[in-house]
Design a protein around this motif. Structure first.
Motif, short mmCIF file in Angstrom:
data_model
loop_
_atom_site.label_atom_id
_atom_site.label_comp_id
_atom_site.label_asym_id
_atom_site.label_seq_id
_atom_site.Cartn_x
_atom_site.Cartn_y
_atom_site.Cartn_z
N LYS A 1 -7.76 -15.16 -0.07
CA LYS A 1 -7.80 -14.54 1.26
C LYS A 1 -8.24 -13.08 1.21
N PRO A 2 -7.62 -12.20 0.40
CA PRO A 2 -8.05 -10.80 0.41
C PRO A 2 -9.47 -10.61 -0.11
N LEU A 3 -9.88 -11.42 -1.09
CA LEU A 3 -11.22 -11.22 -1.64
C LEU A 3 -12.28 -11.62 -0.61
N ARG A 4 -12.06 -12.72 0.08
CA ARG A 4 -13.03 -13.13 1.10
C ARG A 4 -13.09 -12.10 2.23
N GLU A 5 -11.95 -11.57 2.63
CA GLU A 5 -11.93 -10.57 3.71
C GLU A 5 -12.67 -9.30 3.27
N GLN A 6 -12.39 -8.85 2.06
CA GLN A 6 -13.05 -7.65 1.54
C GLN A 6 -14.56 -7.88 1.43
N ALA A 7 -14.96 -9.05 0.94
CA ALA A 7 -16.38 -9.35 0.76
C ALA A 7 -17.10 -9.44 2.11
N ARG A 8 -16.44 -9.98 3.12
CA ARG A 8 -17.08 -10.06 4.43
C ARG A 8 -17.35 -8.68 4.99
N ARG A 9 -16.46 -7.74 4.70
CA ARG A 9 -16.68 -6.37 5.19
C ARG A 9 -17.79 -5.69 4.41
N ARG A 10 -17.79 -5.86 3.10
CA ARG A 10 -18.77 -5.16 2.27
C ARG A 10 -20.15 -5.81 2.32
N TRP A 11 -20.17 -7.14 2.26
CA TRP A 11 -21.43 -7.87 2.13
C TRP A 11 -21.44 -9.02 3.15
N PRO A 12 -21.53 -8.70 4.44
CA PRO A 12 -21.44 -9.76 5.45
C PRO A 12 -22.52 -10.83 5.30
N GLY A 13 -23.68 -10.46 4.79
CA GLY A 13 -24.73 -11.45 4.57
C GLY A 13 -24.71 -12.07 3.19
N GLY A 14 -23.74 -11.69 2.38
CA GLY A 14 -23.64 -12.22 1.03
C GLY A 14 -24.38 -11.35 0.03
N LEU A 15 -24.46 -11.84 -1.18
CA LEU A 15 -25.09 -11.14 -2.29
C LEU A 15 -26.14 -12.05 -2.92
N SER A 16 -27.31 -11.51 -3.18
CA SER A 16 -28.37 -12.28 -3.83
C SER A 16 -28.48 -11.84 -5.28
N ALA A 17 -28.32 -12.78 -6.17
CA ALA A 17 -28.43 -12.49 -7.60
C ALA A 17 -29.89 -12.28 -7.97
N GLY A 18 -30.10 -11.69 -9.13
CA GLY A 18 -31.46 -11.52 -9.64
C GLY A 18 -32.06 -12.85 -10.04
N ASN A 19 -33.31 -12.80 -10.42
CA ASN A 19 -34.04 -14.01 -10.79
C ASN A 19 -34.62 -13.82 -12.19
N PRO A 20 -34.12 -14.56 -13.18
CA PRO A 20 -34.62 -14.37 -14.56
C PRO A 20 -35.86 -15.20 -14.88
N ASP A 21 -36.35 -15.99 -13.93
CA ASP A 21 -37.43 -16.94 -14.21
C ASP A 21 -38.80 -16.35 -13.89
#
Length: 737
Positions: free
Chosen positions: A319-339
């Protein structure tokens, strides 16, 4: 997720067959297609864009603010009050030293550190062996094996080296646990009779290709490597020895390297979520990280089974991690691409040419294969996704070494076990085959046991479970059953194991024994009824209680604070809490190394020149100096040196400068080479591809190069003319010395 290696073997055979019809390139189209910009967009609120975990235009400080790389830890040697780096020579000795730190898979013929040969590659050192590319191929090494024992460094997925003998340089990508990032380094003068020097690399140069801040590697089928039969045959024909590396190697090695680079690519996301996902320094945030650590240990001890989170985890972590993440990164996080795209430099080539110019043409890297090209984002992490926490926990479990797990298993076996839970499962047992019972036991709720027991001389002994599932996420395959005590004609008590370790359910509690009992009644068809009685000891509670004590203790702010995952400190503290003797500390000599250093001071992208000189020459520095004002000749350091030397280098490089600057005017699909500066770095200049193309700055730089070429040749340069014989046929940027 990578396809299995057997599927890739089929693909390679398919590609070989299609090549004869000129259709092998169609395999390269089997990738996700981008959405057209003109495609109809859904109505409603505009979605918030995901933020990149790694920004290629912001590579971070060139020198680490804390810690040292694992390469330094591995090769640091104490000399009195100081330490220095000592790397074995020749290269085969270096490989042997790395292998000595790693577990060997007894079922595999492959070495612990995987290595491939790449004669015609895409690294900065790709032309160093010209024209003898196949006599001196670049070697790429990736560690994908766990440490041999406790106290040895965790190199798995964390150490990558590239060696080019002709340049006497080893390029190193090596993890820094304290800083929570990969470091980029160069070992220079690595040759017989010399004293090699280890320096940190300019991260701006590295991130132009390594846009994910970690290793990159080709997609399947890895045709640049010696997994390509034509490449392997040409290597064999050169009759050279390649540091003990067999040239005729299948796709199993590059497949392993590809998987290692994928796992390494995930470290940045894991570290970011550990540091910032739970919040800051509050007790609740520390408790959240403690819960993540416990979940990562569950994941590792249970071999990655899907644990059904309990109420405590949901309240303190989920619960706290999802709430914190929604505030910081509402659109989510995109990882890099090693390919990077697969490239076959010998496609449609009947034989390796003898002429240097023809060889250089094959070594040339077309724009569509250039690792400088901006790559699409990798995996997307969204805080509201059902598997968001599982993805994070699995990422953290990659920081649990096999030796950590074995040490933890030893501690739990030594401590007083809690009371066991026992439950029975009805079975049907097939006794028709002599000396063997085939079991199938099942119950409501998803419980299933399937396997066989050996029954020599009518007495049950050991056996194997092909499948074991239990409520709560437990799903295990291919378990060895070892006899405990004495078996009888009616059954036996067995200890399940996997890879020599106790078997655990998804909650990481040990399944200490499975008792198989059969009835004496026989219907005459060889099938009898029976029962499997499983004994489960909830010993993970011991680990959870130890973590709880650490989270409430004086070290909590250090162990569970908003900093990179403190792997060594956490396990040291945990084992001390469990009363387990600490392993001998590893790699302490690295603490006595002199301060990390660059060979020359790095110039930031866009940084104004600090020295006086010709204004026309100085105009190149803000846009080119980050990569070309260095001590390295790959890429060419045409801005390094005195003003007269820089003037001479720029004029000598003018044909290539013109091509790179002019490429911005060409449609991406029609480009022979990638434009400069690389598009991934343009945000560092507060620009993008479109703005740079129409920029008066680019126009001025192009006009200056045009003036130099016109003064030299008496003609206005034409892109088609310059590229008539190929980019590699243009004179090199740096004058010969």
């Amino acid at each position: 997720m990578r396809p299995p290696v057997t599927s890739l073997v089929i693909l390679r055979r398919l590609a070989t067959g299609l090549a004869a019809a000129g259709l092998a390139a169609c395999l390269a189209t089997l990738v996700a297609m981008p959405v057209s910009a003109t495609e109809a967009r859904p109505t409603g609120p505009v979605p918030v864009a995901a933020l990149p975990v790694v920004n290629p235009a912001d590579p971070g400080e060139h020198l680490p603010s804390q810690g040292r790389s694992l390469f330094e830890e591995l090769f640091a040697v104490r000399r009195g009050a100081a330490a220095e780096i000592e790397v074995p020579f020749p290269f085969a000795a270096l490989l042997a030293r790395i292998d000595s730190q790693l577990q060997r898979d007894p079922a595999s013929p492959l070495p612990p550190a995987k290595r491939v040969l790449i004669p015609l590659g895409r690294s900065l050192q790709r032309t160093a062996a010209a024209p003898d590319y196949f006599a001196y191929p670049r070697v790429l090494v990736a560690v994908d094996s766990p440490p041999l024992a406790a106290g040895m460094p965790l190199l798995k997925d964390r150490l990558y080296i590239g060696y080019q003998e002709q340049s006497a340089v080893i390029e190193i990508i090596s993890y820094n646990e304290a800083a929570g990032r990969f470091e980029f380094q160069l070992l220079k003068d690595y040759r017989a009779g010399a004293k090699p020097r280890l320096v940190y690399a300019n991260r701006s140069i590295c991130f132009a290709c390594h846009q994910n801040g970690s290793p990159i590697f080709s997609r399947a089928l890895w045709d640049e490597t010696n997994a390509n039969a034509q490449v392997a045959a040409t290597l064999l024909a050169s009759a050279q020895s390649y540091y003990g590396i067999p040239p005729d190697r299948g796709i199993d090695v590059p497949y392993a390297i590809d998987n290692a680079s994928e796992r390494a690519n995930g470290f940045a996301l894991t570290q970011l979520l550990w540091r910032a996902g739970c919040g800051g320094h509050s007790a609740e945030a520390q408790g959240c990280r403690a819960g993540l650590f416990a979940a990562a240990l569950r994941h590792a001890l249970s071999s990655g089974q899907t644990w059904t989170a309990d109420a405590r985890f949901m309240q303190a972590v989920d619960k706290p991690l999802r709430e914190q993440a929604r505030r910081r990164w509402p659109g989510g996080l995109s990882a890099g691409n090693p390919d990077i795209p697969n490239r076959n430099p010998l496609q449609a080539v009947n034989g390796w040419p003898a002429e240097s110019a023809a060889r250089a043409a094959l070594a040339a890297v077309p724009a569509r294969f250039d690792p400088l090209l901006p790559r699409s984002a990798g995996a997307l992490w969204r805080p509201h996704a059902p598997d968001a926490l599982r993805q994070l926990v699995a990422g953290l479990a990659e920081f649990v070494a096999d030796s950590d797990r074995r040490q933890l298993e030893s501690a739990l076996a030594r401590l007083a076990p809690p009371d066991a839970e026992r439950f029975g499962v009805p079975c049907r047992i097939d006794t028709r085959v002599a000396a063997r019972w085939s079991l199938r036991c099942s119950a409501t709720g998803g419980t299933l046991l399937a396997g066989t027991l050996s029954v020599p001389a009518g007495r049950a002994s050991g056996g194997r479970l092909t499948r074991l599932t239990l409520p709560g996420g437990t799903a295990l395959n291919n378990l060895e059953l070892t006899l405990v005590g004495t078996g009888t004609a009616a059954g036996a008590t067995l200890s399940p194991q996997a890879d020599g370790l106790p078997v655990r359910n998804a909650a990481a509690d040990v399944i200490s024994s499975i008792e198989i009992r059969r009835s004496e009644a026989n219907a005459g068809d060889g099938w009898v009824d029976g029962e499997a009685i499983l004994e489960v000891r909830p010993d993970f509670a011991i680990v959870q209680q130890a973590i709880d004590r650490l989270a409430a203790g004086p070290q909590a702010a250090i162990l569970f604070g908003p900093a990179p995952f403190p792997r060594q400190s956490l396990f040291s503290a945990l084992f001390a809490e469990l009363g387990t003797p600490a392993a001998a500390p590893c790699c302490e000599a690295a603490e006595y190394l002199p301060p990390a250093q660059l060979e020359v001071a790095a110039v930031a992208p866009g940084q104004a020149p600090s020295s006086a000189g010709d204004p026309l020459l100085r105009s190149f520095q803000p846009y080119c100096a980050a990569c070309h004002q260095t001590a390295e000749t790959f890429p060419p350091n045409f801005l390094q040196g005195s003003p007269p030397e820089v003037d001479a280098s720029l004029r000598h490089c003018a044909p290539r400068l013109y091509v790179r600057l002019a490429m911005a005017d060409i449609a991406p699909a029609q480009r022979a080479k990638t434009p400069m500066p690389p598009e991934s770095m343009l945000p560092a200049f507060a620009s993008d591809a479109q703005a740079w193309r129409s920029s008066p700055v680019r126009a001025a730089l192009l006009a200056q190069v045009t003036q130099w070429l016109r003064a030299e040749t008496g003609q206005t340069p034409q892109l088609e003319t310059l590229l008539a014989a190929g980019y590699e046929a243009l004179r090199p940027c740096l004058p010969a010395h």
